[in-house]
Scaffold this active site. Structure first.
Site, PDB file in Angstrom:
ATOM      1  N   GLY A 152       0.818  -1.205   0.000  1.00  0.00           N
ATOM      2  CA  GLY A 152       0.000   0.000   0.000  1.00  0.00           C
ATOM      3  C   GLY A 152       0.854   1.258   0.000  1.00  0.00           C
ATOM      4  O   GLY A 152       1.967   1.290  -0.540  1.00  0.00           O
ATOM      5  N   SER A 153       0.343   2.296   0.637  1.00  0.00           N
ATOM      6  CA  SER A 153       0.985   3.611   0.561  1.00  0.00           C
ATOM      7  C   SER A 153       2.327   3.693   1.275  1.00  0.00           C
ATOM      8  O   SER A 153       3.052   4.671   1.089  1.00  0.00           O
ATOM      9  CB  SER A 153       0.041   4.678   1.113  1.00  0.00           C
ATOM     10  OG  SER A 153      -1.081   4.832   0.266  1.00  0.00           O
ATOM     11  N   THR A 154       2.676   2.686   2.100  1.00  0.00           N
ATOM     12  CA  THR A 154       4.018   2.711   2.700  1.00  0.00           C
ATOM     13  C   THR A 154       5.091   2.647   1.621  1.00  0.00           C
ATOM     14  O   THR A 154       6.208   3.131   1.820  1.00  0.00           O
ATOM     15  CB  THR A 154       4.216   1.544   3.689  1.00  0.00           C
ATOM     16  OG1 THR A 154       4.060   0.295   3.010  1.00  0.00           O
ATOM     17  CG2 THR A 154       3.234   1.636   4.846  1.00  0.00           C
TER      18      THR A 154
END
Length: 483
Positions: free
Chosen positions: A217-219
């Site tokens: 995801g956005s990590t």
């Protein structure tokens, strides 16, 4: 002798010759391998004929041995087995062993060639052979914080020392108690069978920290930002990125949107702070698949990691443009282990230098002589020190005023990145909640953390990296820094 009898005699002679050759092959060429084969019952009897050496955390043993009746004289015991099982693995009279119990079996049983001198002295003095000890890099406080944070959940947490690569915490939940099948009784077989995946949908024996890959995801936007800075696509993290909202995916009729915030033409810092999909999808598309793979590799992707326990390779895939844009925001076929994402945070915190993760500090004999010591090893310069500083600035903004404010620690510098990773066909399953972070105190002590939470029972709208994963990461960081 007539011809048929002569043929039978020759055939019987060849059979005898083959039998003699096979017998000699087994007795000489394969003797050593057979003597050490784990399926050889004599090997297992010998392995459990003495108390095993111990696995050590913070100077204290987290394992032991217990006297038993029968041909196996001792069986393994653990202190707080479920919490430590993802680190130690199991050692069973009936089902062999895995992880550190398997990899360091020679030291723990005292059979390692490096203990020859010690064993010879014991033999001359009439002392019983003793197993050596495995001294880990783990922190009890950090492990407890991670374990307590994940209690009742599915997920994993990893904490690293960014400067050395030492693993400080490694938790997988749900877990299992290796002591329940350490012996060879019917009850041990029943416990083992109940833990197998076919009988237990929670799969407690899966090491989610090392062997489960998730969409990050956005990590992953931290890696995409690093690639943009390293390639010179962006120099000023506070300048406009000239990004549309929504972003039309290349070679596709679909458009990439944002879950929240105003993202049109925002700066890289602001895009990180509020987690703009459109900005990072556009960056990944402009850099291209090959370049994104190159920079992902610098952070450790696309290669197995040995700690010495093997961790599955995290994958930034070869893909077509629309999927590459999605991979740049941690979706599509992008997959990462929690260990890998802790490595990303650690590299940023360590001014761009990525150290190899390891969990064994020393191997020692029973009389505490050091047999082997692990030295820190640099894997790569994932990003330049200058650009690592820019990444730190942005990740610290995320915690100060962005999506990661739940990770704030008074008096400590904290940088982080939240992630809510979609998965399942058409994203119908509840997303995974991610948080990666680092913390530095005024004394120069630092820690990097990755946490992922699989909460299939939560209300979808309540699942977020900042809400579920960041508080756990905060507790781990506080435990390491003594806050």
């Amino acid at each position: 002798m007539n011809k048929p009898l002569r043929r039978i005699a020759i055939f019987c002679g060849l059979l005898m010759l083959a039998l003699l050759l096979r017998d000699n092959w087994l007795q000489y060429a394969q003797a050593d391998a057979l003597a050490k084969d784990s399926d050889n019952r004599r090997v297992r009897i010998e392995r459990y004929s003495i108390p095993r050496g111990d696995i050590i955390v913070d100077g204290k043993a987290i394992t032991g041995s217990k006297r038993t009746d029968g041909e196996f004289q001792y069986k393994r015991t653990w202190k707080n087995g479920p919490m430590w099982a993802p680190v130690t693995g199991y050692s069973s009279q009936a089902f062999d062993s895995n992880q550190l119990e398997k990899l360091e079996d020679g030291i723990l049983t005292g059979n390692d060639d490096r203990l020859f001198f010690r064993n010879t002295l014991d033999m001359l003095t009439g002392e019983e052979r003793q197993g050596g000890n495995v001294v880990t890099t783990l922190s009890t406080a950090a492990q407890k914080a991670a374990w307590n944070g994940l209690k009742g959940k599915k997920g994993a947490a990893v904490a690293l020392d960014p400067a050395t690569g030492k693993i400080l915490a490694l938790v997988s939940a749900p877990s299992y108690d290796p002591s329940t099948f350490a012996g060879s009784m019917n009850s041990d077989s029943e416990a083992w069978n109940s833990l197998q995946k076919k009988n237990n949908e929670d799969d407690p024996m899966l090491n989610r920290a090392l062997r489960q890959t998730y969409p990050p995801g956005s990590t992953f936007k931290v890696v995409t930002a690093a690639a943009a800075l390293e390639e010179g696509l962006i120099d000023d993290i506070d300048a406009s990125t000239d990004s549309p909202d929504p972003f039309p995916l290349p070679q596709s009729t679909s458009k990439l949107t944002n879950d929240h915030g105003v993202c049109e033409n925002v700066s890289l810092r602001e895009a990180m702070r509020i987690s703009c999909n459109t900005v990072f999808g556009k960056i990944s598309d402009e850099l291209g698949n090959k370049t994104m793979i190159e920079h992902s590799d610098k952070f450790g992707f696309n290669e197995e990691i040995f700690t010495p326990v093997r961790a599955d390779a995290s994958i930034y895939p070869e893909d077509v443009p629309p999927q590459n844009a999605m991979a740049g925001i941690g979706q599509a076929s992008n997959r990462a282990t929690p260990l890998q994402m802790a490595m990303v945070a650690a590299a940023v915190a360590n001014d761009g230098k990525l150290m190899k993760p390891y969990m064994v500090d020393q191997l020692r004999s029973a009389d505490l002589d050091v047999i082997e010591k692990t030295e820190p090893e640099e894997l790569s310069q994932a990003v330049s020190p200058e650009n690592a500083q820019k990444l730190q600035d942005m990740m610290e903004t995320v915690v100060e005023t962005g999506t990661g404010t739940t990770a704030k620690i008074p008096g400590v510098t904290v940088g982080g990145k939240t992630g809510t990773a979609q998965h399942g066909e058409n994203n119908e399953k509840n997303p995974y909640a991610w948080f990666i972070s680092y913390a530095k105190d005024s004394n120069g002590k630092s820690v990097a953390v990755a946490v992922v939470v699989e909460d299939g029972s939560a209300v979808r709208e309540n699942i977020s990296g900042g809400g579920l994963a960041a508080p756990i990461a905060k507790d781990i960081m506080k435990a390491v820094l003594g806050k």
